[in-house]
Every structure is written in structure tokens, then in C-alpha cells.
Design a protein around this motif. Structure first.
Motif, PDB file in Angstrom:
ATOM      1  N   ASN A  64      -8.360   5.442  -8.999  1.00  3.41           N
ATOM      2  CA  ASN A  64      -7.157   5.974  -9.626  1.00  3.41           C
ATOM      3  C   ASN A  64      -6.971   7.434  -9.225  1.00  3.41           C
ATOM      4  N   GLY A  65      -5.813   7.751  -8.665  1.00  2.00           N
ATOM      5  CA  GLY A  65      -5.575   9.113  -8.195  1.00  2.00           C
ATOM      6  C   GLY A  65      -4.356   9.772  -8.787  1.00  2.00           C
ATOM      7  N   GLY A  66      -3.605   9.037  -9.620  1.00  2.00           N
ATOM      8  CA  GLY A  66      -2.405   9.599 -10.224  1.00  2.00           C
ATOM      9  C   GLY A  66      -1.158   9.277  -9.415  1.00  2.00           C
ATOM     10  N   PRO A  67       0.013   9.541  -9.985  1.00  2.00           N
ATOM     11  CA  PRO A  67       1.279   9.165  -9.337  1.00  2.00           C
ATOM     12  C   PRO A  67       1.539   9.879  -8.016  1.00  2.00           C
ATOM     13  N   SER A  68       1.123  11.137  -7.898  1.00  2.00           N
ATOM     14  CA  SER A  68       1.363  11.865  -6.644  1.00  2.00           C
ATOM     15  C   SER A  68       0.598  11.243  -5.493  1.00  2.00           C
ATOM     16  N   ALA A  69      -0.676  10.950  -5.725  1.00  2.00           N
ATOM     17  CA  ALA A  69      -1.489  10.332  -4.676  1.00  2.00           C
ATOM     18  C   ALA A  69      -0.934   8.964  -4.295  1.00  2.00           C
ATOM     19  N   ALA A  70      -0.470   8.214  -5.283  1.00  2.00           N
ATOM     20  CA  ALA A  70       0.092   6.889  -5.006  1.00  2.00           C
ATOM     21  C   ALA A  70       1.365   7.003  -4.168  1.00  2.00           C
ATOM     22  N   ARG A  71       2.234   7.925  -4.523  1.00  2.00           N
ATOM     23  CA  ARG A  71       3.472   8.085  -3.753  1.00  2.00           C
ATOM     24  C   ARG A  71       3.189   8.585  -2.341  1.00  2.00           C
ATOM     25  N   ASN A  72       2.197   9.439  -2.197  1.00  2.00           N
ATOM     26  CA  ASN A  72       1.841   9.915  -0.857  1.00  2.00           C
ATOM     27  C   ASN A  72       1.353   8.774   0.024  1.00  2.00           C
ATOM     28  N   ARG A  73       0.577   7.871  -0.540  1.00  2.00           N
ATOM     29  CA  ARG A  73       0.129   6.708   0.236  1.00  2.00           C
ATOM     30  C   ARG A  73       1.320   5.857   0.654  1.00  2.00           C
ATOM     31  N   ALA A  74       2.288   5.736  -0.244  1.00  2.00           N
ATOM     32  CA  ALA A  74       3.487   4.956   0.079  1.00  2.00           C
ATOM     33  C   ALA A  74       4.310   5.641   1.171  1.00  2.00           C
ATOM     34  N   ILE A  75       4.429   6.971   1.106  1.00  2.00           N
ATOM     35  CA  ILE A  75       5.157   7.709   2.150  1.00  2.00           C
ATOM     36  C   ILE A  75       4.500   7.499   3.509  1.00  2.00           C
ATOM     37  N   ASP A  76       3.184   7.603   3.557  1.00  5.81           N
ATOM     38  CA  ASP A  76       2.468   7.460   4.829  1.00  5.81           C
ATOM     39  C   ASP A  76       2.569   6.048   5.388  1.00  5.81           C
ATOM     40  N   ALA A  77       2.723   5.066   4.506  1.00  3.20           N
ATOM     41  CA  ALA A  77       2.810   3.670   4.958  1.00  3.20           C
ATOM     42  C   ALA A  77       4.240   3.223   5.239  1.00  3.20           C
ATOM     43  N   ALA A  78       5.213   4.032   4.852  1.00  4.01           N
ATOM     44  CA  ALA A  78       6.616   3.634   4.956  1.00  4.01           C
ATOM     45  C   ALA A  78       7.085   3.589   6.405  1.00  4.01           C
ATOM     46  N   CYS A  79       8.058   2.730   6.651  1.00  2.00           N
ATOM     47  CA  CYS A  79       8.629   2.568   7.992  1.00  2.00           C
ATOM     48  C   CYS A  79      10.090   3.004   8.065  1.00  2.00           C
ATOM     49  N   GLY A  80      10.756   3.121   6.954  1.00  2.00           N
ATOM     50  CA  GLY A  80      12.184   3.415   6.945  1.00  2.00           C
ATOM     51  C   GLY A  80      12.501   4.861   7.277  1.00  2.00           C
ATOM     52  N   ASP A  81      13.734   5.089   7.732  1.00  6.52           N
ATOM     53  CA  ASP A  81      14.196   6.451   8.002  1.00  6.52           C
ATOM     54  C   ASP A  81      14.421   7.217   6.705  1.00  6.52           C
ATOM     55  N   TRP A  82      14.756   6.479   5.649  1.00  6.97           N
ATOM     56  CA  TRP A  82      14.981   7.073   4.337  1.00  6.97           C
ATOM     57  C   TRP A  82      13.982   6.502   3.330  1.00  6.97           C
ATOM     58  N   LEU A  83      13.559   7.356   2.405  1.00  3.03           N
ATOM     59  CA  LEU A  83      12.620   6.955   1.363  1.00  3.03           C
ATOM     60  C   LEU A  83      13.317   7.081   0.016  1.00  3.03           C
ATOM     61  N   ALA A  84      13.223   6.038  -0.780  1.00  5.58           N
ATOM     62  CA  ALA A  84      13.847   6.037  -2.107  1.00  5.58           C
ATOM     63  C   ALA A  84      12.765   5.894  -3.170  1.00  5.58           C
ATOM     64  N   VAL A  85      12.742   6.823  -4.118  1.00  7.57           N
ATOM     65  CA  VAL A  85      11.718   6.817  -5.166  1.00  7.57           C
ATOM     66  C   VAL A  85      12.219   6.023  -6.370  1.00  7.57           C
ATOM     67  N   LEU A  86      11.401   5.076  -6.812  1.00  4.70           N
ATOM     68  CA  LEU A  86      11.712   4.272  -8.001  1.00  4.70           C
ATOM     69  C   LEU A  86      10.469   4.192  -8.863  1.00  4.70           C
ATOM     70  N   ASP A  87      10.559   4.638 -10.115  1.00  6.15           N
ATOM     71  CA  ASP A  87       9.435   4.484 -11.035  1.00  6.15           C
ATOM     72  C   ASP A  87       9.315   3.029 -11.447  1.00  6.15           C
ATOM     73  N   ALA A  88       8.085   2.596 -11.689  1.00  7.33           N
ATOM     74  CA  ALA A  88       7.823   1.178 -11.936  1.00  7.33           C
ATOM     75  C   ALA A  88       8.497   0.640 -13.193  1.00  7.33           C
ATOM     76  N   ASP A  89       8.829   1.519 -14.143  1.00  5.05           N
ATOM     77  CA  ASP A  89       9.464   1.053 -15.383  1.00  5.05           C
ATOM     78  C   ASP A  89      10.966   1.316 -15.404  1.00  5.05           C
ATOM     79  N   ASP A  90      11.536   1.678 -14.246  1.00  2.62           N
ATOM     80  CA  ASP A  90      12.969   1.945 -14.162  1.00  2.62           C
ATOM     81  C   ASP A  90      13.664   0.891 -13.304  1.00  2.62           C
ATOM     82  N   ARG A  91      14.995   1.019 -13.202  1.00  2.00           N
ATOM     83  CA  ARG A  91      15.800   0.059 -12.439  1.00  2.00           C
ATOM     84  C   ARG A  91      16.976   0.756 -11.776  1.00  2.00           C
ATOM     85  N   TRP A  92      17.657   0.022 -10.886  1.00  2.00           N
ATOM     86  CA  TRP A  92      18.824   0.540 -10.176  1.00  2.00           C
ATOM     87  C   TRP A  92      20.044  -0.340 -10.411  1.00  2.00           C
TER      88      TRP A  92
END
Length: 327
Positions: A64-92
Motif C-alpha cells: 500500500n503506497g497511497g493514492p499518489s503512488a497508485a496514480r503515478n503507476r497508472a500514469i507510467d503504464a498509460a498509453c493514451g495521449d490524454w490522461l483522465a483522473v477518476l476517483d473510484a467512488d465517483d462517476r462521469w
């Protein structure tokens, strides 16, 4: 487009978050769910969804590293030109990504946020948008963003969940700070703006934000993990000033100093509140003292309790009562 979802014990919410991504009017997206060592069924749910829709990916963490570490891992793994942040308990809303991308292209922006709708989990109701609603777009400058986060402001821009250019983040080596676990969204957004990124706000409310506490029942949302921490706010104020205080425009520099002063004032107010509470506790203990030996013992126990709390050492419960501790 890569959707970044940091998740920790979000089994009760992750399904609806993913449903809102799947429902987007643009089909060219991937959802990168960065799990933060959940102990519930979060990973099982994401894996089941991924088996049906390969656009959904799960990233597991070793610890467990906290939300910042988790989002950083997602940024590094992402392939898209744009990154969209969505919290797990929210919706669009279903057309959110389409509208945000159009605004980014039309305005030449590298970071775009939108008006948001408050959702009360206790009453299961949407409580309306936090900003006036129209079809317009306005600039988000560093000064405007900073001033929105000062005490007693009704709408905090630090709660906005943006889409941001992955190329811009990599070019300026911007990631979420793992030094803090509170207001990390605010700090991240400010780093983009202070690096010269143009930011805009879409006035249409497209993001559904789950309130940390119900306005009706006052119960805490099951998806809320972050505990407000003034020290993190002070760290942000001092860090931003140290890194950009000399190079920022005069308007931005003034806003940085205003934010730093307001955080210092807020901290002084909190310190005074704690002092009054401690003094009141001591006075109540003294009023209970009879005979004098009991008074002396109570004061000694209280002093040890306050000292331990201020130094971070295990607390000593006065009169043998148990003191619970929370992480």
C-alpha cells in the motif's frame, strides 16, 4: 485517452465508476485501475470486467503506497495521449470525455477540468453543480487556482479532476507527490499550471463527486480514505514558493504568498483551538480532584497523556482508561 483510477477497498464503488467510463460517447479509451493492495473484492471485480472488455486493465501493487503512488503507476503504464483522473467512488456523465477533449483542442490547453455535481451518498441524491452552469469555458490561472483553496472559499478548485496531456507531464517530469496524502490533487494541478501549462474550466457539470460526508445523515462515505492534514497544506505552500517563488509572474507570486499566509493563519487557529481544548480538559480534571492526592495524580496522568500525544509516543490513558489509536 487513458482513464486513471486509483482504488483501495473500492468494491462497493468500482463497478459504477467503470460503468460510467464504458458509457462514454467516445470509444477510444483504456481504463487503468491501479489497485493499492485492497483487501476486499476490488481486484476480482476489475479482473471480471477486464475479461469482458480488454480496454480495462488492472495494476496490482506489492504494498500500500497511497493514492499518489497508485496514480503515478497508472500514469507510467498509460498509453493514451490524454490522461483522465477518476476517483473510484465517483462517476462521469456519458459525454464528459468528448466535451473535455473538444475544449482542450479549441483552447490549446494541456489541462482541462469541469464543473462538478455533488452526490450525497446518505440520501442517494445529486445536490446540483457547485459552480454556475452554462456552455462556456474559462481560463484557470495559477492565481485563480490558488485563491480558490484559501480558507472560507465556497468552491475549492483542488477537488477538480482533470484531463491532462501525457506528453506535457513527461516533458516536465510531473507526477503526484508521494510526500503527502492530502491535497495531492491540488498540488498536482498547480505543478502543471506553474510549469506553463494552459488550464481551462468547462462550466458544464460532467463529473459526479461523492461527498466525503452526507449532508443529511452526517455519515462518512464508505469511499472516503483521506484524512485532512494541515501539515500537508503547509508543505505544499512552502514547496511551491521555494520552487517557483522567484520565477513566477508577479501575479502568481503574490497569490503564492497569499496562500502561504492563509495556511499559516489556519495553522495558528488550529493550534489555539487545541490549546483551549487541552486547558479545558485540565480544568475539568482539576475540578474532579478530591482528595488532593487524587488531584496530583490526575494532573500527572493528564500531562503524560498530552506530552505523549504531542511527541507521537504511545499515549497513556488517565485513570486507567483505554485510548484507541487510528491509522
Amino acid at each position: 485517452m487513458s482513464v486513471l483510477i486509483a482504488a483501495y477497498n473500492a468494491a462497493a464503488y468500482i463497478e459504477q465508476a467503470l460503468d460510467s467510463v464504458v458509457a462514454q460517447t467516445i470509444p477510444d479509451w483504456e481504463a487503468v485501475v491501479a489497485d493499492d493492495c485492497s483487501t476486499d473484492d476490488t481486484c476480482a471485480i476489475v479482473e471480471r470486467r477486464s475479461a469482458v472488455d480488454p480496454r480495462i486493465r488492472l495494476l496490482r501493487a506489492e504494498r500500500n503506497g497511497g493514492p499518489s503512488a497508485a496514480r503515478n503507476r497508472a500514469i507510467d503504464a498509460a498509453c493514451g495521449d490524454w490522461l483522465a483522473v477518476l476517483d473510484a467512488d465517483d462517476r462521469w456523465r456519458s459525454h464528459r470525455l468528448e466535451r473535455m477533449l473538444a475544449a482542450a483542442q479549441a483552447e490549446g490547453a494541456v489541462i482541462v477540468a469541469d464543473n462538478y455535481i455533488r452526490y450525497d451518498e446518505g440520501s442517494k441524491q445529486e445536490l446540483g453543480a457547485v459552480l454556475p452552469v452554462d456552455g462556456g469555458v474559462s481560463s484557470i490561472t495559477p492565481a485563480r487556482f490558488l485563491d480558490s483553496e484559501r480558507p472560507f472559499v465556497t468552491v475549492r478548485f483542488g477537488l477538480l479532476k482533470p484531463i491532462v496531456s501525457r506528453t506535457f507531464l513527461n516533458a516536465h517530469a510531473i507526477r503526484y507527490s508521494t510526500e503527502i496524502r492530502y491535497a495531492e490533487d491540488f498540488h498536482f494541478f498547480m505543478m502543471v499550471l506553474l510549469a506553463g501549462g494552459r488550464g481551462v474550466l468547462v462550466h458544464e457539470p460532467l463529473y459526479i463527486y461523492t461527498l466525503p460526508q452526507s449532508m443529511t445523515s452526517k455519515t462518512v462515505s464508505g469511499g472516503t480514505r483521506t484524512i485532512p492534514k494541515h501539515a500537508d497544506r503547509m508543505w505544499i505552500a512552502q514547496t511551491l514558493l521555494a520552487q517557483h517563488g522567484e520565477t513566477a509572474s508577479s501575479q502568481t507570486r503574490a497569490a503564492l504568498h497569499r496562500y502561504r499566509r492563509s495556511m499559516a493563519t489556519l495553522g495558528e487557529g488550529a493550534s489555539r483551538t487545541r490549546f483551549v481544548a487541552q486547558r479545558t480538559q485540565r480544568e475539568r480534571l482539576a475540578a474532579r480532584c478530591n482528595p488532593p492526592f487524587g488531584c496530583s495524580q490526575l494532573w500527572m496522568d493528564s500531562a503524560r497523556h498530552q506530552t505523549a500525544a504531542s511527541t507521537g509516543r504511545p499515549r497513556i490513558a488517565p485513570l486507567g482508561r483505554q485510548v484507541s489509536s487510528r491509522r
